[in-house]
Scaffold this motif. Structure first.
Motif, PDB file in Angstrom:
ATOM      1  N   ASP A  33     -29.646 -47.851 -13.003  1.00 34.59           N
ATOM      2  CA  ASP A  33     -29.881 -49.223 -13.463  1.00 34.59           C
ATOM      3  C   ASP A  33     -29.122 -50.238 -12.625  1.00 34.59           C
ATOM      4  O   ASP A  33     -29.500 -51.415 -12.578  1.00 34.59           O
ATOM      5  CB  ASP A  33     -29.459 -49.378 -14.930  1.00 34.59           C
ATOM      6  CG  ASP A  33     -30.309 -48.553 -15.864  1.00 34.59           C
ATOM      7  OD1 ASP A  33     -31.512 -48.846 -15.978  1.00 34.59           O
ATOM      8  OD2 ASP A  33     -29.779 -47.599 -16.482  1.00 34.59           O
ATOM      9  N   ALA A  34     -28.044 -49.809 -11.990  1.00 29.45           N
ATOM     10  CA  ALA A  34     -27.215 -50.724 -11.202  1.00 29.45           C
ATOM     11  C   ALA A  34     -26.495 -49.942 -10.119  1.00 29.45           C
ATOM     12  O   ALA A  34     -26.268 -48.732 -10.236  1.00 29.45           O
ATOM     13  CB  ALA A  34     -26.204 -51.437 -12.093  1.00 29.45           C
ATOM     14  N   ILE A  35     -26.111 -50.675  -9.057  1.00 36.42           N
ATOM     15  CA  ILE A  35     -25.410 -50.038  -7.944  1.00 36.42           C
ATOM     16  C   ILE A  35     -24.377 -50.989  -7.379  1.00 36.42           C
ATOM     17  O   ILE A  35     -24.610 -52.201  -7.276  1.00 36.42           O
ATOM     18  CB  ILE A  35     -26.395 -49.604  -6.837  1.00 36.42           C
ATOM     19  CG1 ILE A  35     -25.653 -48.880  -5.704  1.00 36.42           C
ATOM     20  CG2 ILE A  35     -27.197 -50.784  -6.309  1.00 36.42           C
ATOM     21  CD1 ILE A  35     -26.577 -48.251  -4.667  1.00 36.42           C
ATOM     22  N   ALA A  36     -23.221 -50.432  -7.024  1.00 36.13           N
ATOM     23  CA  ALA A  36     -22.188 -51.161  -6.301  1.00 36.13           C
ATOM     24  C   ALA A  36     -21.921 -50.424  -4.993  1.00 36.13           C
ATOM     25  O   ALA A  36     -21.479 -49.267  -5.015  1.00 36.13           O
ATOM     26  CB  ALA A  36     -20.903 -51.248  -7.127  1.00 36.13           C
ATOM     27  N   VAL A  37     -22.222 -51.047  -3.884  1.00 37.07           N
ATOM     28  CA  VAL A  37     -21.871 -50.486  -2.580  1.00 37.07           C
ATOM     29  C   VAL A  37     -20.423 -50.885  -2.307  1.00 37.07           C
ATOM     30  O   VAL A  37     -20.081 -52.065  -2.340  1.00 37.07           O
ATOM     31  CB  VAL A  37     -22.805 -51.006  -1.477  1.00 37.07           C
ATOM     32  CG1 VAL A  37     -22.332 -50.550  -0.097  1.00 37.07           C
ATOM     33  CG2 VAL A  37     -24.230 -50.517  -1.723  1.00 37.07           C
ATOM     34  N   THR A  38     -19.578 -49.898  -2.044  1.00 34.33           N
ATOM     35  CA  THR A  38     -18.133 -50.127  -1.952  1.00 34.33           C
ATOM     36  C   THR A  38     -17.606 -49.704  -0.586  1.00 34.33           C
ATOM     37  O   THR A  38     -16.883 -48.709  -0.463  1.00 34.33           O
ATOM     38  CB  THR A  38     -17.397 -49.352  -3.065  1.00 34.33           C
ATOM     39  OG1 THR A  38     -17.783 -47.964  -2.996  1.00 34.33           O
ATOM     40  CG2 THR A  38     -17.750 -49.885  -4.436  1.00 34.33           C
ATOM     41  N   ASP A  39     -17.957 -50.446   0.432  1.00 34.87           N
ATOM     42  CA  ASP A  39     -17.516 -50.094   1.778  1.00 34.87           C
ATOM     43  C   ASP A  39     -16.015 -50.289   1.939  1.00 34.87           C
ATOM     44  O   ASP A  39     -15.394 -51.109   1.257  1.00 34.87           O
ATOM     45  CB  ASP A  39     -18.265 -50.935   2.811  1.00 34.87           C
ATOM     46  CG  ASP A  39     -19.698 -50.488   2.999  1.00 34.87           C
ATOM     47  OD1 ASP A  39     -19.959 -49.277   2.856  1.00 34.87           O
ATOM     48  OD2 ASP A  39     -20.559 -51.333   3.291  1.00 34.87           O
ATOM     49  N   HIS A  40     -15.456 -49.551   2.875  1.00 32.44           N
ATOM     50  CA  HIS A  40     -14.028 -49.651   3.148  1.00 32.44           C
ATOM     51  C   HIS A  40     -13.706 -50.980   3.829  1.00 32.44           C
ATOM     52  O   HIS A  40     -14.145 -51.240   4.950  1.00 32.44           O
ATOM     53  CB  HIS A  40     -13.575 -48.500   4.060  1.00 32.44           C
ATOM     54  CG  HIS A  40     -13.659 -47.156   3.421  1.00 32.44           C
ATOM     55  ND1 HIS A  40     -12.806 -46.751   2.424  1.00 32.44           N
ATOM     56  CD2 HIS A  40     -14.509 -46.119   3.636  1.00 32.44           C
ATOM     57  CE1 HIS A  40     -13.119 -45.517   2.049  1.00 32.44           C
ATOM     58  NE2 HIS A  40     -14.147 -45.121   2.762  1.00 32.44           N
ATOM     59  N   ASP A  41     -12.963 -51.831   3.117  1.00 35.60           N
ATOM     60  CA  ASP A  41     -12.427 -53.072   3.676  1.00 35.60           C
ATOM     61  C   ASP A  41     -13.506 -53.959   4.287  1.00 35.60           C
ATOM     62  O   ASP A  41     -13.272 -54.655   5.292  1.00 35.60           O
ATOM     63  CB  ASP A  41     -11.339 -52.751   4.710  1.00 35.60           C
ATOM     64  CG  ASP A  41     -10.200 -51.959   4.088  1.00 35.60           C
ATOM     65  OD1 ASP A  41      -9.803 -52.285   2.961  1.00 35.60           O
ATOM     66  OD2 ASP A  41      -9.722 -51.006   4.736  1.00 35.60           O
ATOM     67  N   GLU A  55     -35.219 -56.311  -6.170  1.00 34.82           N
ATOM     68  CA  GLU A  55     -36.559 -55.896  -5.750  1.00 34.82           C
ATOM     69  C   GLU A  55     -36.881 -54.480  -6.218  1.00 34.82           C
ATOM     70  O   GLU A  55     -38.048 -54.089  -6.278  1.00 34.82           O
ATOM     71  CB  GLU A  55     -36.689 -55.987  -4.232  1.00 34.82           C
ATOM     72  CG  GLU A  55     -36.536 -57.400  -3.677  1.00 34.82           C
ATOM     73  CD  GLU A  55     -36.674 -57.441  -2.175  1.00 34.82           C
ATOM     74  OE1 GLU A  55     -37.243 -56.470  -1.601  1.00 34.82           O
ATOM     75  OE2 GLU A  55     -36.222 -58.425  -1.561  1.00 34.82           O
ATOM     76  N   TYR A  56     -35.849 -53.719  -6.529  1.00 36.33           N
ATOM     77  CA  TYR A  56     -36.013 -52.336  -6.985  1.00 36.33           C
ATOM     78  C   TYR A  56     -35.718 -52.186  -8.480  1.00 36.33           C
ATOM     79  O   TYR A  56     -35.595 -51.069  -8.974  1.00 36.33           O
ATOM     80  CB  TYR A  56     -35.100 -51.416  -6.180  1.00 36.33           C
ATOM     81  CG  TYR A  56     -35.511 -51.279  -4.731  1.00 36.33           C
ATOM     82  CD1 TYR A  56     -36.310 -50.230  -4.302  1.00 36.33           C
ATOM     83  CD2 TYR A  56     -35.109 -52.219  -3.785  1.00 36.33           C
ATOM     84  CE1 TYR A  56     -36.687 -50.106  -2.977  1.00 36.33           C
ATOM     85  CE2 TYR A  56     -35.478 -52.110  -2.453  1.00 36.33           C
ATOM     86  CZ  TYR A  56     -36.273 -51.049  -2.055  1.00 36.33           C
ATOM     87  OH  TYR A  56     -36.650 -50.925  -0.740  1.00 36.33           O
ATOM     88  N   GLY A  57     -35.600 -53.312  -9.165  1.00 38.03           N
ATOM     89  CA  GLY A  57     -35.337 -53.265 -10.596  1.00 38.03           C
ATOM     90  C   GLY A  57     -33.910 -52.900 -10.942  1.00 38.03           C
ATOM     91  O   GLY A  57     -33.631 -52.453 -12.060  1.00 38.03           O
ATOM     92  N   LEU A  58     -32.999 -53.091  -9.990  1.00 35.10           N
ATOM     93  CA  LEU A  58     -31.595 -52.748 -10.189  1.00 35.10           C
ATOM     94  C   LEU A  58     -30.726 -53.993 -10.294  1.00 35.10           C
ATOM     95  O   LEU A  58     -31.076 -55.051  -9.764  1.00 35.10           O
ATOM     96  CB  LEU A  58     -31.082 -51.906  -9.018  1.00 35.10           C
ATOM     97  CG  LEU A  58     -31.796 -50.593  -8.704  1.00 35.10           C
ATOM     98  CD1 LEU A  58     -31.258 -50.012  -7.407  1.00 35.10           C
ATOM     99  CD2 LEU A  58     -31.606 -49.607  -9.838  1.00 35.10           C
ATOM    100  N   VAL A  59     -29.591 -53.843 -10.948  1.00 40.28           N
ATOM    101  CA  VAL A  59     -28.542 -54.857 -10.912  1.00 40.28           C
ATOM    102  C   VAL A  59     -27.629 -54.529  -9.738  1.00 40.28           C
ATOM    103  O   VAL A  59     -27.142 -53.398  -9.622  1.00 40.28           O
ATOM    104  CB  VAL A  59     -27.725 -54.868 -12.218  1.00 40.28           C
ATOM    105  CG1 VAL A  59     -26.583 -55.881 -12.134  1.00 40.28           C
ATOM    106  CG2 VAL A  59     -28.623 -55.170 -13.413  1.00 40.28           C
ATOM    107  N   GLY A  60     -27.397 -55.485  -8.865  1.00 39.65           N
ATOM    108  CA  GLY A  60     -26.534 -55.273  -7.714  1.00 39.65           C
ATOM    109  C   GLY A  60     -25.162 -55.884  -7.939  1.00 39.65           C
ATOM    110  O   GLY A  60     -25.055 -57.072  -8.257  1.00 39.65           O
ATOM    111  N   ILE A  61     -24.131 -55.080  -7.793  1.00 38.58           N
ATOM    112  CA  ILE A  61     -22.750 -55.520  -8.012  1.00 38.58           C
ATOM    113  C   ILE A  61     -22.046 -55.616  -6.663  1.00 38.58           C
ATOM    114  O   ILE A  61     -21.959 -54.623  -5.939  1.00 38.58           O
ATOM    115  CB  ILE A  61     -21.993 -54.536  -8.920  1.00 38.58           C
ATOM    116  CG1 ILE A  61     -22.724 -54.369 -10.258  1.00 38.58           C
ATOM    117  CG2 ILE A  61     -20.554 -54.998  -9.142  1.00 38.58           C
ATOM    118  CD1 ILE A  61     -22.185 -53.220 -11.112  1.00 38.58           C
TER     119      ILE A  61
END
Length: 227
Positions: A33-41, A55-61
């Motif tokens: 339902d949701a995604i958080a991309v957590t790249d290093h620094d 666009e994919y029906g997701l909540v983006g954090i």
């Protein structure tokens, strides 16, 4: 309950492989339902993923994995990069100043920059949540330590795939009892402890491949910078 991926990496991380569109596509394909991309620094890929998620029906954090002086801290719901190298306490302060929440990933695994060896229990307990299931831990011992600590201190518990390739997005999921499908509602629910964790261990062959690929990409980027 919303299924949320709270810990994954794109090609913008020094050890990530794939662009954000593949991460978002995978999250949608496995029912997130949701995604958080957590790249290093780094935060830009996370902003791109958050913009694309709808666009994919997701909540983006919008999020990142900050390298504090003590080790790694996940910063969720922020708008600007938190600089690396700050003390653990100041890192949390900077996250909170932006209205975000601080989750400590793999706190008891020193080999992956876990913070526990470098801070007090009181400091660790000042985080908003503890990642108690990281799918890339091979034995599970560190996960169990994190689970015990979170339980003993009454801290919210989260999970994360810690995926560095798109295929592993959704391998570990935080189920969040949010009142609505929004970033604010999800973060509020996590801070309130309305979470449960679901996950499978990343197969060791894939963990090894992700690690080896990360080393290769770091070397390639270092070579490009020299020339």
């Amino acid at each position: 309950m919303l299924s949320v991926e709270l810990h994954c990496h794109s090609e913008l991380s020094h050890d990530g492989r794939d662009p954000v569109d593949l991460l978002v596509e995978q999250a949608a394909a496995v029912g997130m339902d949701a995604i958080a991309v957590t790249d290093h620094d780094a935060i830009q890929a996370s902003k791109d993923a958050a913009a694309l998620a709808g666009e994919y029906g997701l909540v983006g954090i919008v999020a990142m994995e900050v390298t504090s002086a003590a080790g790694h801290v996940l910063a969720l719901g922020i708008e600007e990069e938190i600089p690396p190298g700050l003390s653990y306490d100041e890192t949390l302060e900077r996250i909170h100043e932006q209205g975000g929440i601080a989750i400590v990933p793999h706190p008891f695994q020193s080999s992956r920059h876990g913070v526990a060896a470098h801070i007090t229990d009181e400091q660790l307990a000042s985080a908003d949540a503890i990642e108690v299931y990281n799918s890339r831990l091979l034995t599970g011992r560190s996960n169990r330590q994190a689970e015990r600590f979170a339980t003993a201190h009454g801290l919210p518990k989260t999970a994360g795939s810690d995926a560095h390739i798109s295929e592993m997005v959704g391998q570990a999921v935080t189920e969040v009892g949010a009142e609505e499908r929004s970033v604010e509602a999800i973060l509020d629910a996590i801070a309130d402890g309305r979470t449960s964790v679901v996950g499978q261990k990343t197969p060791w062959r894939i963990s090894f491949r992700q690690a080896a690929g990360g080393v290769k990409r770091r070397l390639q980027r270092g070579a490009r910078e020299l020339f």
